[in-house]
Design a protein around this motif. Structure first.
Motif, mmCIF file in Angstrom:
data_model
loop_
_atom_site.group_PDB
_atom_site.id
_atom_site.type_symbol
_atom_site.label_atom_id
_atom_site.label_comp_id
_atom_site.label_asym_id
_atom_site.label_seq_id
_atom_site.Cartn_x
_atom_site.Cartn_y
_atom_site.Cartn_z
ATOM 1 N N MET A 206 -12.306 -20.777 31.557
ATOM 2 C CA MET A 206 -11.623 -19.589 32.074
ATOM 3 C C MET A 206 -10.475 -19.989 32.983
ATOM 4 O O MET A 206 -10.549 -20.984 33.715
ATOM 5 C CB MET A 206 -12.629 -18.713 32.833
ATOM 6 N N ASP A 207 -9.400 -19.213 32.914
ATOM 7 C CA ASP A 207 -8.272 -19.359 33.828
ATOM 8 C C ASP A 207 -8.400 -18.264 34.876
ATOM 9 O O ASP A 207 -8.236 -17.078 34.581
ATOM 10 C CB ASP A 207 -6.942 -19.229 33.074
ATOM 11 N N TYR A 208 -8.693 -18.658 36.110
ATOM 12 C CA TYR A 208 -8.959 -17.674 37.156
ATOM 13 C C TYR A 208 -7.695 -17.030 37.693
ATOM 14 O O TYR A 208 -7.769 -16.064 38.446
ATOM 15 C CB TYR A 208 -9.760 -18.326 38.290
ATOM 16 N N GLN A 209 -6.533 -17.535 37.319
ATOM 17 C CA GLN A 209 -5.286 -16.921 37.753
ATOM 18 C C GLN A 209 -4.949 -15.693 36.899
ATOM 19 O O GLN A 209 -4.570 -14.645 37.413
ATOM 20 C CB GLN A 209 -4.141 -17.936 37.688
ATOM 21 N N THR A 210 -5.093 -15.817 35.590
ATOM 22 C CA THR A 210 -4.816 -14.685 34.702
ATOM 23 C C THR A 210 -6.071 -13.890 34.365
ATOM 24 O O THR A 210 -5.981 -12.756 33.894
ATOM 25 C CB THR A 210 -4.195 -15.178 33.381
ATOM 26 N N GLY A 211 -7.239 -14.481 34.597
ATOM 27 C CA GLY A 211 -8.492 -13.822 34.259
ATOM 28 C C GLY A 211 -8.903 -14.008 32.816
ATOM 29 O O GLY A 211 -9.958 -13.521 32.399
ATOM 30 N N LEU A 212 -8.104 -14.714 32.027
ATOM 31 C CA LEU A 212 -8.400 -14.909 30.607
ATOM 32 C C LEU A 212 -9.395 -16.051 30.410
ATOM 33 O O LEU A 212 -9.380 -17.033 31.153
ATOM 34 C CB LEU A 212 -7.116 -15.198 29.830
#
Length: 441
Positions: A206-212
């Protein structure tokens, strides 16, 4: 005395020596009750042993099989995007896009009055609906299941669902891109494909900056008929200037309901989503959407142009639909699909505009607008208004190029940044070293 009278009889001596062999040995009486108990105990022991052996085999077989015959996972890689095609060369380089648009637009029957007949108007929307329906083959619904307790201490299962898109197949599993941040409380995940097949899923990264995030569904146990109709999405190119004004279709859950869709055009590309170490173009449209929207934008070729997320919706004006442009997301999708951890520097920034370069002699590069507290960038001494012009041996002319360098690195790597800092009426050269961390949660 007769000598023979005193000699012992050999026959009698032998008979006396082996007298015990003439004793009768009686067989021990059979205890039927004990025999039955022993038989039952033996049968029970055999059943228990068989169950333990089967259970042990079920547990160890996958481990042993993976050791002896490891699954061959293909690394996910997307082709590099070519440079933007100039408008005058569009007719030769973008034939497929133009042909598909022509197939729809040629349905328009313009009479001398300039009016469109009702029949042709309906045909246009039938063609658009057919394209949207065919594209559902690479869409999926991601459901997060969380558990809670009621006032009687009973267990309650809560479900939350969003739309995702199948972006890759690594030879072992289908990889689905969806906004995992919307399912943050989930303890397990399920994927429902468009053909009705439902499978358990795993959040791989998961990419916690974009939430994706990327969800994986192993298909080794899927029947051939269960795989029928499932396809992989083609990711388009969203960074062309020609995307403005182009028709798009929103599929997934643009109205907050699974299976809903909208038709429209891209009306603006100037908005951006600015997060730590990332600057993403936002595609605004004239389509209406829900605040709970999810899904993707596709063009008339059925290629994905943007991903609808909560952050893109929050940046919209009014109730219009907006999405993060796919070109800026490809690097993240590729890394997450391969199960790799994203690195974190903690720099917010933007591109240096031509006006700033020409009027203020500001060098082209990644302009630093903010540095996150306690981030690797702050520890390295980077401050607001710095301009990153090179990272190690790679020249940087935009914030996206800085982002691409970070995508090629791993947490724990130390990189050297060459920056320009404004001081005393001029830009001076500086070098700093930054040790990257794991992406913040």
């Amino acid at each position: 005395m007769n000598q023979t009278d005193h000699q012992p009889n050999p026959q009698n001596q032998n008979n006396e020596s082996f007298y015990f062999m003439r004793e009768t040995i009686k067989e021990r009486p059979v205890n039927r009750r004990r025999l039955v108990r022993r038989t039952i105990l033996t049968a029970f022991s055999a059943v228990v042993f068989g169950m333990v052996a089967c259970f042990t085999f079920l547990i160890l077989e996958p481990v042993i099989s993976n050791k002896l015959y490891p699954e061959e996972i293909t690394k996910v890689e997307f082709p590099a995007e070519e440079e933007e095609i100039l408008p005058e060369s569009m007719l030769t380089e973008n034939d497929l896009q133009e042909e598909l648009e022509a197939n729809i637009l040629q349905q328009i029957d313009t009479a001398d009055t300039g009016e469109i007949s009702v029949e042709k108007y309906g045909t246009i929307y039938e063609s658009l609906y057919e394209l949207a329906s065919n594209s559902e083959a690479f869409m999926a619904t991601v459901t997060g299941v969380s558990q809670d307790s009621d006032w009687l201490q009973g267990t309650i299962e809560n479900e939350n669902s969003i739309s995702g898109v199948i972006v890759a197949d690594n030879g072992v599993e289908y990889l689905i891109l969806a906004e995992a941040a919307q399912l943050s409380d989930a303890s397990e995940y399920r994927i429902a494909f468009h053909n009705g097949i439902i499978k358990s899923a795993e959040l791989k990264a998961m990419d916690y900056q974009t939430g994706l995030g990327i969800f994986g569904v192993k298909y080794s146990g899927m029947l051939p008929e269960e795989k029928q109709g499932i396809s992989i999405a083609q990711l388009g190119i969203s960074n062309k200037s020609t995307i403005l004004g182009r028709p798009v279709i929103a599929i997934g859950s643009p109205l907050g309901q699974s299976g809903s869709l909208s038709y429209g055009v891209v009306t603006a590309t100037g908005n951006t989503l600015n997060v730590a170490d990332g600057l993403y173009k936002i595609l605004d449209t004239d389509m209406y959407g829900s605040e709970n929207a999810s899904g993707v934008f596709i063009n008339l070729s059925g290629e994905v142009l943007g991903v609808i997320t909560k952050q893109s919706i929050e940046l919209r004006q009014g109730d219009i639909l907006s999405a993060i442009a796919i070109s800026e997301l490809k690097g993240i999708i590729e890394k997450l699909s391969n199960g790799e951890t994203l690195s974190y520097g903690g720099i917010f920034g933007m591109d240096v505009t031509r006006e700033a370069h020409e009027s203020g002699d500001m060098p082209y590069g990644a302009y630093v607008t903010e540095v996150a507290m306690q981030s690797p960038a702050m520890q390295a001494g980077i401050v607001n208004n710095d301009v990153i012009v090179r990272v190690e041996t790679i020249d940087i002319s935009s914030f996206q190029e800085y982002r691409n360098v970070l995508l090629s690195k791993a947490p724990g790597d130390t990189i050297k940044l060459f920056i320009k800092r404004y001081s005393g009426g001029e830009y001076i050269d500086m070098e700093v070293e930054m040790t990257l961390q794991e992406g913040e949660k």
